[in-house]
Design a protein around this motif. Structure first.
Motif, PDB file in Angstrom:
ATOM      1  N   THR A  17       0.837  -1.202   0.000  1.00 47.38           N
ATOM      2  CA  THR A  17       0.000   0.000   0.000  1.00 47.38           C
ATOM      3  C   THR A  17       0.867   1.245   0.000  1.00 47.38           C
ATOM      4  O   THR A  17       0.578   2.219  -0.711  1.00 47.38           O
ATOM      5  N   ARG A  20       2.025   1.769  -3.438  1.00 46.94           N
ATOM      6  CA  ARG A  20       0.985   2.413  -4.271  1.00 46.94           C
ATOM      7  C   ARG A  20       1.011   3.922  -4.062  1.00 46.94           C
ATOM      8  O   ARG A  20       0.975   4.685  -5.023  1.00 46.94           O
ATOM      9  N   SER A  49      -6.077   4.702  -1.046  1.00 45.55           N
ATOM     10  CA  SER A  49      -4.818   4.112  -0.586  1.00 45.55           C
ATOM     11  C   SER A  49      -4.474   4.556   0.830  1.00 45.55           C
ATOM     12  O   SER A  49      -4.022   3.761   1.653  1.00 45.55           O
ATOM     13  N   GLY A 103       1.271  -1.347 -11.596  1.00 45.82           N
ATOM     14  CA  GLY A 103       1.297  -1.260 -10.139  1.00 45.82           C
ATOM     15  C   GLY A 103       0.037  -1.815  -9.495  1.00 45.82           C
ATOM     16  O   GLY A 103       0.104  -2.510  -8.474  1.00 45.82           O
ATOM     17  N   GLU A 104      -1.112  -1.525 -10.095  1.00 45.56           N
ATOM     18  CA  GLU A 104      -2.369  -2.046  -9.551  1.00 45.56           C
ATOM     19  C   GLU A 104      -2.422  -3.568  -9.677  1.00 45.56           C
ATOM     20  O   GLU A 104      -2.876  -4.257  -8.771  1.00 45.56           O
ATOM     21  N   ALA A 107      -0.301  -5.081  -6.987  1.00 46.84           N
ATOM     22  CA  ALA A 107      -0.990  -5.023  -5.690  1.00 46.84           C
ATOM     23  C   ALA A 107      -2.067  -6.104  -5.605  1.00 46.84           C
ATOM     24  O   ALA A 107      -2.201  -6.781  -4.571  1.00 46.84           O
ATOM     25  N   LEU A 135      -9.110  -2.475  -5.071  1.00 49.73           N
ATOM     26  CA  LEU A 135      -7.972  -2.548  -5.996  1.00 49.73           C
ATOM     27  C   LEU A 135      -8.413  -3.009  -7.386  1.00 49.73           C
ATOM     28  O   LEU A 135      -7.986  -2.443  -8.401  1.00 49.73           O
TER      29      LEU A 135
END
Length: 149
Positions: A17, A20, A49, A103-104, A107, A135
């Motif tokens: 997190t 992010r 976030s 990046g998502e 995650a 997410l």
């Protein structure tokens, strides 16, 4: 259920997190001229976030753990790679959208792995599932936008 394992998994998600949040700071104001319609979704992702971060910190503390409020090594390498890549990329808007999507997805994978680990207590599983839902929603928004750019 081993409480130490739960805390460790939650701390890993806290690191993700924080990655992010740091990643969003890297792309802030990079695409808004050409994709102004993204700004509200981006702002929502950033605020979300910070909420996710606080929820993880609260749960880790409630479980008797010490929150590891840092970023991950892999996240730091990814952000450095973004800087290098953007130096040589002509279409910085498209590259920025690709980085958000990447990046998502990373995650989401981390959250899926946490759920599959079997190391989360029921309360932690509920929180992680809720955060994973958010997410996936943000990933879907930006993946769609990336594909039409």
């Amino acid at each position: 259920m081993n409480n130490d394992k739960t805390i460790s998994v939650l701390n890993d998600l806290l690191n993700i997190t924080n990655d992010r949040i740091a990643g969003f700071a890297k792309v802030a104001d990079k695409v808004w001229d050409n994709y102004s319609e993204l700004r509200p979704a981006y702002d929502d992702m950033v605020a979300e976030s910070w909420d996710m971060k606080q929820d993880l910190i609260d749960l880790i503390t409630a479980k008797g753990g010490d929150p590891d409020n840092t970023t991950s090594v892999s996240g730091a390498f990814h952000r450095a790679w973004i800087d290098v890549k953007n130096t040589f990329t002509k279409d910085k808007d498209e590259s920025t959208l690709e980085n958000v999507v990447f990046g998502e997805k990373a995650a989401i994978d981390a959250y899926d792995n946490a759920l599959e680990s079997g190391d989360l207590c029921p309360e932690s599983t509920t929180l992680v599932l809720d955060q994973l839902h958010h997410l996936k929603a943000s990933y879907a928004k930006f993946e769609t936008l990336e594909s039409i750019s």
